[in-house]
Design an enzyme around this catalytic site. Structure first.
Site, PDB file in Angstrom:
ATOM      1  N   ALA A 132      -6.078  -0.435  -0.258  1.00 55.47           N
ATOM      2  CA  ALA A 132      -5.912   0.557   0.805  1.00 55.47           C
ATOM      3  C   ALA A 132      -6.291   1.960   0.317  1.00 55.47           C
ATOM      4  O   ALA A 132      -6.644   2.154  -0.843  1.00 55.47           O
ATOM      5  CB  ALA A 132      -4.471   0.527   1.314  1.00 55.47           C
ATOM      6  N   HIS A 133      -6.165   2.911   1.205  1.00 59.11           N
ATOM      7  CA  HIS A 133      -6.554   4.298   0.942  1.00 59.11           C
ATOM      8  C   HIS A 133      -5.725   4.927  -0.179  1.00 59.11           C
ATOM      9  O   HIS A 133      -4.560   4.616  -0.357  1.00 59.11           O
ATOM     10  CB  HIS A 133      -6.397   5.133   2.221  1.00 59.11           C
ATOM     11  CG  HIS A 133      -4.988   5.112   2.738  1.00 59.11           C
ATOM     12  ND1 HIS A 133      -4.031   5.995   2.301  1.00 59.11           N
ATOM     13  CD2 HIS A 133      -4.386   4.287   3.611  1.00 59.11           C
ATOM     14  CE1 HIS A 133      -2.891   5.726   2.910  1.00 59.11           C
ATOM     15  NE2 HIS A 133      -3.076   4.693   3.710  1.00 59.11           N
ATOM     16  N   ASN A 134      -6.348   5.786  -0.952  1.00 57.63           N
ATOM     17  CA  ASN A 134      -5.720   6.584  -2.000  1.00 57.63           C
ATOM     18  C   ASN A 134      -5.131   5.765  -3.149  1.00 57.63           C
ATOM     19  O   ASN A 134      -4.339   6.270  -3.927  1.00 57.63           O
ATOM     20  CB  ASN A 134      -4.632   7.507  -1.434  1.00 57.63           C
ATOM     21  CG  ASN A 134      -5.200   8.546  -0.510  1.00 57.63           C
ATOM     22  OD1 ASN A 134      -5.336   8.288   0.678  1.00 57.63           O
ATOM     23  ND2 ASN A 134      -5.550   9.713  -1.027  1.00 57.63           N
TER      24      ASN A 134
END
Length: 147
Positions: A38-40
């Site tokens: 997922a993001h980050n």
């Protein structure tokens, strides 16, 4: 998204771009097929992630982490260097101590989990023994009251 040197990414793996900051796959990481990042997320150096694992947003992994297939990791966690997350485990809290091994869902320390599984196999016999002991105690109390 930043993908450093010597990274291997398997088929149908998804790596989400960050909205603020970066999603980073560090040097030497190996992502099997069908992995969701997922993001980050920061995947540490030489970390390996087996097929069908899912890493939620903003997880930060150290170096040399091993994640088994179909494991799931909740968001915003920190995973220490050398941690090992067994297949089909569900990690819901950070692993702060390096070289920690966990298993199960929710995931907990590997040695405790193995002992608990061994005990679980004997539960039907233990239940029978407890019922027999309870009956014996009731009988002894009844005899003591009668005399």
């Amino acid at each position: 998204m930043i993908i450093e040197d010597k990274v291997e990414i398997g088929a149908n793996t998804t790596i989400d771009r960050a909205t603020i900051g970066s999603t980073i796959i560090r040097t030497g990481a190996k992502l099997d097929n069908l992995v969701q990042i997922a993001h980050n997320v920061i995947v540490g150096n030489y970390t390996v992630i087996a097929a069908q694992a899912g890493i939620s947003g903003s997880v930060k992994m150290g170096s040399g982490v091993m994640i088994g297939g179909q494991a799931g990791i909740a968001g915003h966690l920190n995973i220490a260097d050398g941690s090992r997350i067994n297949a089909q485990s569900g990690l819901g809290k950070s692993l702060k101590k390096p070289d920690t091994a966990v298993t199960g869902s929710p995931a907990y320390e590997y040695g405790q989990a193995i002992r608990a599984q061994a005990i679980a196999r004997t539960l039907p016999e233990m239940e029978k023994r407890i019922q027999e002991l309870e009956a014996l105690v009731k009988q002894l109390i009844s005899e003591k009251i009668s005399s």
